[in-house]
Write an enzyme that holds these catalytic residues in place. Structure first.
Site, mmCIF file in Angstrom:
data_model
loop_
_atom_site.group_PDB
_atom_site.id
_atom_site.type_symbol
_atom_site.label_atom_id
_atom_site.label_comp_id
_atom_site.label_asym_id
_atom_site.label_seq_id
_atom_site.Cartn_x
_atom_site.Cartn_y
_atom_site.Cartn_z
ATOM 1 N N ASN A 75 32.886 -8.583 8.297
ATOM 2 C CA ASN A 75 31.883 -7.883 9.115
ATOM 3 C C ASN A 75 32.465 -7.375 10.438
ATOM 4 O O ASN A 75 32.206 -6.248 10.849
ATOM 5 C CB ASN A 75 30.730 -8.833 9.463
ATOM 6 C CG ASN A 75 29.935 -9.263 8.252
ATOM 7 O OD1 ASN A 75 30.086 -8.687 7.176
ATOM 8 N ND2 ASN A 75 29.098 -10.272 8.427
ATOM 9 N N GLY A 76 33.225 -8.256 11.097
ATOM 10 C CA GLY A 76 33.766 -7.907 12.412
ATOM 11 C C GLY A 76 34.716 -6.726 12.322
ATOM 12 O O GLY A 76 34.619 -5.771 13.112
ATOM 13 N N ARG A 77 35.626 -6.771 11.347
ATOM 14 C CA ARG A 77 36.593 -5.666 11.197
ATOM 15 C C ARG A 77 35.897 -4.369 10.806
ATOM 16 O O ARG A 77 36.269 -3.294 11.253
ATOM 17 C CB ARG A 77 37.676 -6.046 10.172
ATOM 18 C CG ARG A 77 38.742 -6.959 10.761
ATOM 19 C CD ARG A 77 39.539 -7.638 9.686
ATOM 20 N NE ARG A 77 38.754 -8.693 9.061
ATOM 21 C CZ ARG A 77 39.057 -9.240 7.882
ATOM 22 N NH1 ARG A 77 40.105 -8.824 7.210
ATOM 23 N NH2 ARG A 77 38.295 -10.200 7.387
ATOM 24 N N TRP A 78 34.877 -4.475 10.000
ATOM 25 C CA TRP A 78 34.109 -3.285 9.600
ATOM 26 C C TRP A 78 33.561 -2.597 10.852
ATOM 27 O O TRP A 78 33.641 -1.371 10.993
ATOM 28 C CB TRP A 78 32.978 -3.702 8.668
ATOM 29 C CG TRP A 78 32.116 -2.591 8.162
ATOM 30 C CD1 TRP A 78 32.292 -1.865 7.019
ATOM 31 C CD2 TRP A 78 30.920 -2.080 8.792
ATOM 32 N NE1 TRP A 78 31.279 -0.936 6.883
ATOM 33 C CE2 TRP A 78 30.424 -1.048 7.962
ATOM 34 C CE3 TRP A 78 30.217 -2.396 9.959
ATOM 35 C CZ2 TRP A 78 29.265 -0.328 8.271
ATOM 36 C CZ3 TRP A 78 29.070 -1.669 10.267
ATOM 37 C CH2 TRP A 78 28.606 -0.657 9.425
ATOM 38 N N SER B 177 38.891 -21.115 3.240
ATOM 39 C CA SER B 177 38.187 -21.320 4.517
ATOM 40 C C SER B 177 37.080 -22.383 4.452
ATOM 41 O O SER B 177 35.961 -22.168 4.942
ATOM 42 C CB SER B 177 37.616 -19.985 5.037
ATOM 43 O OG SER B 177 38.637 -19.054 5.250
ATOM 44 N N SER C 136 30.061 -20.961 8.943
ATOM 45 C CA SER C 136 30.806 -22.192 8.661
ATOM 46 C C SER C 136 30.727 -23.167 9.828
ATOM 47 O O SER C 136 30.330 -22.801 10.938
ATOM 48 C CB SER C 136 32.276 -21.852 8.375
ATOM 49 O OG SER C 136 32.954 -21.565 9.585
ATOM 50 N N HIS D 292 27.690 -7.662 11.625
ATOM 51 C CA HIS D 292 26.863 -8.731 11.042
ATOM 52 C C HIS D 292 25.523 -8.167 10.554
ATOM 53 O O HIS D 292 25.007 -8.587 9.518
ATOM 54 C CB HIS D 292 26.647 -9.858 12.049
ATOM 55 C CG HIS D 292 27.935 -10.560 12.404
ATOM 56 N ND1 HIS D 292 28.796 -11.032 11.445
ATOM 57 C CD2 HIS D 292 28.517 -10.822 13.605
ATOM 58 C CE1 HIS D 292 29.855 -11.569 12.038
ATOM 59 N NE2 HIS D 292 29.707 -11.461 13.345
ATOM 60 N N ASN E 279 32.628 -21.703 12.615
ATOM 61 C CA ASN E 279 32.214 -20.442 13.247
ATOM 62 C C ASN E 279 31.564 -20.627 14.624
ATOM 63 O O ASN E 279 31.354 -19.652 15.349
ATOM 64 C CB ASN E 279 31.292 -19.635 12.324
ATOM 65 C CG ASN E 279 32.012 -18.998 11.150
ATOM 66 O OD1 ASN E 279 31.443 -18.864 10.060
ATOM 67 N ND2 ASN E 279 33.264 -18.588 11.326
ATOM 68 N N ASP F 153 32.928 -12.028 4.050
ATOM 69 C CA ASP F 153 33.876 -11.850 5.160
ATOM 70 C C ASP F 153 34.210 -10.377 5.413
ATOM 71 O O ASP F 153 34.227 -9.569 4.491
ATOM 72 C CB ASP F 153 35.158 -12.639 4.850
ATOM 73 C CG ASP F 153 36.024 -12.807 6.087
ATOM 74 O OD1 ASP F 153 35.489 -12.791 7.213
ATOM 75 O OD2 ASP F 153 37.251 -12.947 5.925
HETATM 76 C C1 IPE Z 1 34.635 -17.607 6.351
HETATM 77 O O1 IPE Z 1 35.013 -16.529 7.121
HETATM 78 C C2 IPE Z 1 33.270 -18.068 6.764
HETATM 79 C C3 IPE Z 1 32.161 -17.168 6.428
HETATM 80 C C4 IPE Z 1 32.254 -16.028 5.809
HETATM 81 C C5 IPE Z 1 30.859 -17.623 6.843
HETATM 82 P P1 IPE Z 1 35.895 -16.714 8.446
HETATM 83 O O2 IPE Z 1 36.102 -15.358 8.992
HETATM 84 O O3 IPE Z 1 35.262 -17.708 9.325
HETATM 85 O O4 IPE Z 1 37.243 -17.332 7.865
HETATM 86 P P2 IPE Z 1 38.704 -17.336 8.462
HETATM 87 O O5 IPE Z 1 38.589 -17.713 9.912
HETATM 88 O O6 IPE Z 1 39.249 -15.954 8.286
HETATM 89 O O7 IPE Z 1 39.456 -18.324 7.637
HETATM 90 C C1 IPE Z 2 32.072 -12.883 8.217
HETATM 91 O O1 IPE Z 2 32.642 -11.805 8.866
HETATM 92 C C2 IPE Z 2 30.836 -13.392 8.910
HETATM 93 C C3 IPE Z 2 30.980 -14.737 9.476
HETATM 94 C C4 IPE Z 2 32.037 -15.468 9.393
HETATM 95 C C5 IPE Z 2 29.839 -15.285 10.168
HETATM 96 P P1 IPE Z 2 33.626 -11.992 10.105
HETATM 97 O O2 IPE Z 2 32.810 -11.974 11.346
HETATM 98 O O3 IPE Z 2 34.482 -13.173 9.914
HETATM 99 O O4 IPE Z 2 34.465 -10.657 9.998
HETATM 100 P P2 IPE Z 2 36.010 -10.516 10.305
HETATM 101 O O5 IPE Z 2 36.734 -11.426 9.381
HETATM 102 O O6 IPE Z 2 36.205 -10.885 11.747
HETATM 103 O O7 IPE Z 2 36.286 -9.077 10.032
HETATM 104 MG MG MG Z 3 36.312 -13.403 9.016
#
Ligand code: IPE
Ligand code: IPE
Ligand code: MG
Length: 246
Positions: free
Chosen positions: A28-31, A202, A71, A43, A74, A26
């Protein structure tokens, strides 16, 4: 590296490395957002981290690595983000198939893959089949995986089996139920690592996590490196696992 020196020098009194490590990849997006990049760049960086960490797990003697890649929840994300994640998975599987004989890693999937593109499904089936002979280490990729979904599927499979064979449903044991899960013959995770700062499960490995040790860190997944993995393993080795005993 101190930890692993210690292991060879001290021997028996030191707790072993975990046999099975599971990771909620978890952050990736914030990074990416922190770098003013699109989330998809996060990602791509996260996929690179996975390659490195999988390699390092093998080096440390960890037999099973299970990673949460996508997930059942997702799918709620914007379509281009979902597509990017799927395309990264395709790249990884193509690469894994190419390097299969060199790496000797068994690849296995947890999740309902029927929701994926036919191409990805074929690649996944091929990777599983081509690697089934390898026994040194195993990577379980959780794609379209949800712990609740997994449990419901197993319950359904048990009900169907009882209907077909006439077996008494009341005969179900924990062990038999565990075999009906995606994880089947895989031992339960010893250590679950969640980078990215959240302290929640999660919907990951709900059944299998019963006695797993949890390790959380604020480090975002793309920044999670070999040293971070060793830190988590070191913390794991210092824990006292009692399994309800004293
Ligand atoms: C958990 O991360 C799922 C995966 C890393 C694949 P999420 O980003 O989906 O979880 P929440 O939404 O913060 O609980
Ligand atoms: C985990 O990183 C990857 C997946 C859930 C597919 P996120 O995409 O959830 O990253 P954040 O939590 O938004 O930073
Ligand atoms: Mg996440």
């Amino acid at each position: 590296m101190a930890l692993f020196k210690k292991k060879t020098e001290e021997t028996a009194s030191v707790a072993p490395v975990p046999r099975h490590v599971a990771i909620i990849m978890d952050g990736n997006g914030r990074w990416a957002t922190n770098r003013h990049l699109p989330r998809t760049a996060g990602h791509a960086a996260g996929a690179e981290t996975f390659r490195r960490i999988a390699l390092h797990c093998r080096k440390l003697g960890i037999s099973y690595l299970t990673v949460y890649a996508f997930s059942t929840e997702n799918w709620k994300r914007p379509q281009p983000e979902v597509e990017k994640i799927m395309s990264l998975m395709k790249d990884y599987l193509l690469e894994a198939l190419r390097d299969m004989q060199k790496n000797h890693v068994r690849i296995h999937f947890f999740g309902d893959l029927t929701a994926l593109s036919p191409e990805l499904q074929e690649l996944a089936a091929e990777a599983e089949k081509e690697s089934e002979e390898f026994t040194d280490s195993q990577v379980n990729l959780c794609i379209n995986y949800g712990g609740r979904d997994e449990i419901v599927r197993a319950a359904r499979a048990w009900a169907i089996r009882c209907g077909e064979t006439g077996e008494d449903p009341a005969n179900l044991t924990e062990e038999a139920f565990g075999k009906l899960l995606y994880s089947g013959d895989v031992p339960d995770p010893d250590l679950i690592i969640r980078p990215g700062g959240e302290m929640r499960i999660s919907n990951f490995l709900l059944w299998q996590a019963a006695y797993a040790e949890f390790y959380y860190t604020d480090v975002l997944w793309p920044d999670f490196d070999e040293a971070e993995l060793e830190k988590a393993v070191e913390v794991f080795r210092s824990r006292n696992r009692r399994y309800g005993g004293v």
